[in-house]
Scaffold this active site. Structure first.
Site, PDB file in Angstrom:
ATOM      1  N   MET A   1       0.724  -1.109  -0.072  1.00  0.00           N
ATOM      2  CA  MET A   1       0.166   0.032   0.106  1.00  0.00           C
ATOM      3  C   MET A   1       0.822   1.133  -0.123  1.00  0.00           C
ATOM      4  O   MET A   1       1.842   1.283  -0.818  1.00  0.00           O
ATOM      5  CB  MET A   1      -0.913  -0.151   1.209  1.00  0.00           C
ATOM      6  CG  MET A   1      -1.800  -1.168   1.451  1.00  0.00           C
ATOM      7  SD  MET A   1      -2.916  -1.605   0.036  1.00  0.00           S
ATOM      8  CE  MET A   1      -3.559  -3.064   0.476  1.00  0.00           C
ATOM      9  N   SER A   2       0.430   2.171   0.778  1.00  0.00           N
ATOM     10  CA  SER A   2       1.402   3.470   0.783  1.00  0.00           C
ATOM     11  C   SER A   2       2.751   3.422   1.489  1.00  0.00           C
ATOM     12  O   SER A   2       3.453   4.546   1.117  1.00  0.00           O
ATOM     13  CB  SER A   2       0.688   4.535   1.721  1.00  0.00           C
ATOM     14  OG  SER A   2      -0.669   4.926   0.934  1.00  0.00           O
ATOM     15  N   VAL A   3       3.224   2.178   1.868  1.00  0.00           N
ATOM     16  CA  VAL A   3       4.726   2.082   2.007  1.00  0.00           C
ATOM     17  C   VAL A   3       5.439   2.272   0.703  1.00  0.00           C
ATOM     18  O   VAL A   3       6.371   2.677   0.876  1.00  0.00           O
ATOM     19  CB  VAL A   3       4.962   0.617   2.664  1.00  0.00           C
ATOM     20  CG1 VAL A   3       6.383   0.300   2.655  1.00  0.00           C
ATOM     21  CG2 VAL A   3       4.424   0.741   4.233  1.00  0.00           C
TER      22      VAL A   3
ATOM     23  N   LYS B   1       4.982   4.604  -1.049  1.00  0.00           N
ATOM     24  CA  LYS B   1       5.247   6.018  -1.357  1.00  0.00           C
ATOM     25  C   LYS B   1       6.693   6.037  -0.656  1.00  0.00           C
ATOM     26  O   LYS B   1       7.556   7.098  -1.400  1.00  0.00           O
ATOM     27  CB  LYS B   1       4.469   6.951  -0.554  1.00  0.00           C
ATOM     28  CG  LYS B   1       3.055   7.015  -1.231  1.00  0.00           C
ATOM     29  CD  LYS B   1       2.046   7.764  -0.238  1.00  0.00           C
ATOM     30  CE  LYS B   1       0.861   7.825  -0.830  1.00  0.00           C
ATOM     31  NZ  LYS B   1      -0.105   6.832  -0.747  1.00  0.00           N
TER      32      LYS B   1
END
Lengths: 398, 398
Positions: free
Chosen positions: B113-115, B117
């Site tokens: 997921m946003s890891v 980013k």
């Protein structure tokens, strides 16, 4: 598909089918997972076992006469003629030749197409050898849902050797062939609103009607491999992808995970969905050449390899009319020549191939993107080329 | 999705969205590639570098008080409370704890997921440190297509730290939030006939309108990461997936390839599309803890890690109103605490996390499938748990 974003005329989309037209196909066959859902075939998490190298510079100049031709051609020339994406030659277990073209490289994975069938067939034959599948039992005993289809009263052996009598056309050149309906059933994309056909590989298989008599003739039909995949899944509680990882891919010294395309119910395409690194495909061929043994472990029972090498019913095969493959047969989803050197092959559309020549100690794995699907288009520059190379390697041992 | 085929009520399809509802999500987050197209992030083909092990049996009993709670909880209890799918704890580079739950195992890959980013942000910061990107230049200088969007006159630094002023709502609980339009644009599925919106991540980014002043406040918006992905692609001629493989994943000793989901033009989802093996995620965290060095090679410039550790603009961060994260900031797409131990984190919805505590020498990688997307739902049982474990490991060296 290169660029950020790729220019509109270079964009490929799974849903419009253009991705599989030549030359776009040359990109697509190395990037299937970028176009559709897939399932992993894990190599495990340990260290790969490197293939030893003993590179030969004399192979490019090896000459052969293409089938039906008058003048000869070099091995190197054959690579372009066959639209080769990657090719690796093992001699007695060592890499003696390796080339990549186009968008494939040693870190890439390429579609194996119907070479997948030989992998599925090997898994099926392993279960037979282990007594987990009875080759004489009817398919319906393993998959009751297939009872009223043409598969129902065929034996597991007839499925393994594709001597089932099925009403099914696999002529890729015919837009009305059943293969396209099958393809639509297996597509993971949402179906159009007015779609009333089968929605998965398994749904399609249940609709197949009989044609002719089981056991009478070889008929090359992908749906046999997927029926076998279903039988395997029921006999083992594993999908073909998981079983392949567990039984072979994680025990082979593979350097890359493989993967398989899936339908919308997550079923791997056992008849054509495998994608692998080129050297790993060669490792699989080398495993067969070594009668199923790798690093002291019997990964595939020797009986399975013996059974493949004995070949299938030649009379049944002859009825299928492959002019370029006289005396051949089909066994456990492998193509078996009648050469005294014992050569057998896995073959996939557009030029995918594993060539195992036991006498010469040669294994060749090739990925390609020939514009013509049928192997009859590349056999003339493939069969004599591979044999000539094997002969050459036998004559000049190092 | 288990069974051949899975029963109808257990079948998940990408196109109806149900795959991402709890509890189906517990399967989906470990099988994204089975639901949609992806691109490989190759680890290369060499041998992985195993993480040494020094397993500790005393960690399960470590106690902490969840944020806002009165009574304490054990580390082991926190795993269930956070719907953990897999967690690995490194202390001074050795695995001291590792657990898997549900459908994840050591051979699986899970959505970060946003890891993602923080991975994209690290690549961006590397290019800044190397002088290949000028953090003070406007985005439009790298991606002219973004000139008339809100991104056009933001600096690369503002994108890296998400202090851009963008009209964009990322409230997952609001069905009308922009994030859902963005999600539709980035979907690789064929668009409905009457669809008139943007058809890729890049098309969407060009439509973003300004709101507020660039540089004034931290605003957590995924589209910054994808704008950065575009900038990276233009600056390097590589997609984020290819660059990640080339610069980090193939140099990290990784044991598995990673992969990223892609849109219909093949663009990897730089804001949330990464999937990795759990231990490989820990390897990435450990690389940061070691100031970018691995086996004597400087893979990430030390200046990048120093820059992350110094943190971002705390005043700008405070304006975003994260009650549970007082004194934190956001730098190069990492979340930076104000703890004296120097802890910083990568955070993804539903509980994905990398925790790097330099003083304690502790790295924690966690994959999870918490029913609530926002990390505010699991922070109370995560933040004090991770800190308590780090304290415990500092106190009791082995």
């Amino acid at each position: 598909m290169v660029g950020a974003p790729p220019p509109p005329d270079k964009q490929l989309r799974f849903d419009d089918g253009s991705y599989f037209q030549f030359p776009a196909m040359r990109w697509s066959v190395s990037h299937f997972r970028q176009l559709m859902p897939t399932v992993n075939v894990s190599r495990g998490v340990g260290a790969p076992v490197p293939l030893p190298r003993a590179m030969r510079k004399d192979l490019d100049a090896v000459r052969f006469v293409p089938l039906g031709a008058k003048s000869s051609m070099t091995w190197e020339e054959s690579l372009a003629a066959n639209y080769t994406d990657g090719i690796v030659v093992l001699h007695r277990g060592k890499i003696v030749y390796e080339r990549y073209f186009g968008v494939l490289n040693e870190r890439g994975q390429h579609g194996a197409m119907s070479v997948t069938k030989s992998v599925t067939g090997t898994l099926g034959a392993m279960l037979v050898a282990e007594g987990r599948l009875d080759e004489n039992k009817r398919v319906a005993e393993y998959v009751p849902e297939l009872a009223s289809s043409a598969f129902g009263n065929a034996t597991v052996r007839q499925v393994l050797d594709m001597t089932t009598g099925l009403q099914y056309s696999e002529d890729y050149a015919d837009p009305n062939a059943d293969v396209w309906i099958y393809s639509q059933a297996g597509s993971p994309l949402p179906k159009p609103k007015d779609y009333t056909g089968p929605r998965s590989y398994y749904e399609y298989l249940q609709t197949v009607r009989p044609q002719g008599r089981h056991g009478a003739a070889f008929g090359y039909k992908t749906i046999n491999s997927d029926a076998l995949g279903w039988i395997i899944a029921r006999a083992t509680g594993r999908s073909v992808a998981d079983l392949l990882s567990e039984r072979i891919w994680s025990r082979l010294g593979a350097e890359q995970d493989a993967y398989m395309t899936v339908d919308s119910t997550g079923t791997p395409f056992a008849g054509g969905g495998l994608n692998t690194g080129l050297r790993d495909l060669a490792r699989f061929g080398e495993l067969l050449r070594n009668n199923g043994r790798f690093q002291g472990q019997q990964i595939i029972p020797k009986a399975v390899v013996d059974d493949i090498r004995r070949g299938g019913d030649k009379e049944a095969f002859a009825k299928a009319g492959y002019d370029l493959l006289p005396g051949w047969s089909y066994r456990n989803m492998w193509w078996v020549t009648d050469h005294p050197d014992g050569t057998f092959m896995a073959r996939g559309v557009h030029g995918q191939r594993i060539y195992v020549n036991p006498q010469a100690g040669v294994v060749i794995a090739r990925y390609a993107s020939h514009p013509v699907a049928s192997n009859s288009a590349n056999d003339p520059t493939t069969l004599p080329a591979f044999d000539a190379l094997a002969q050459h390697l036998m004559k000049k041992p190092r």
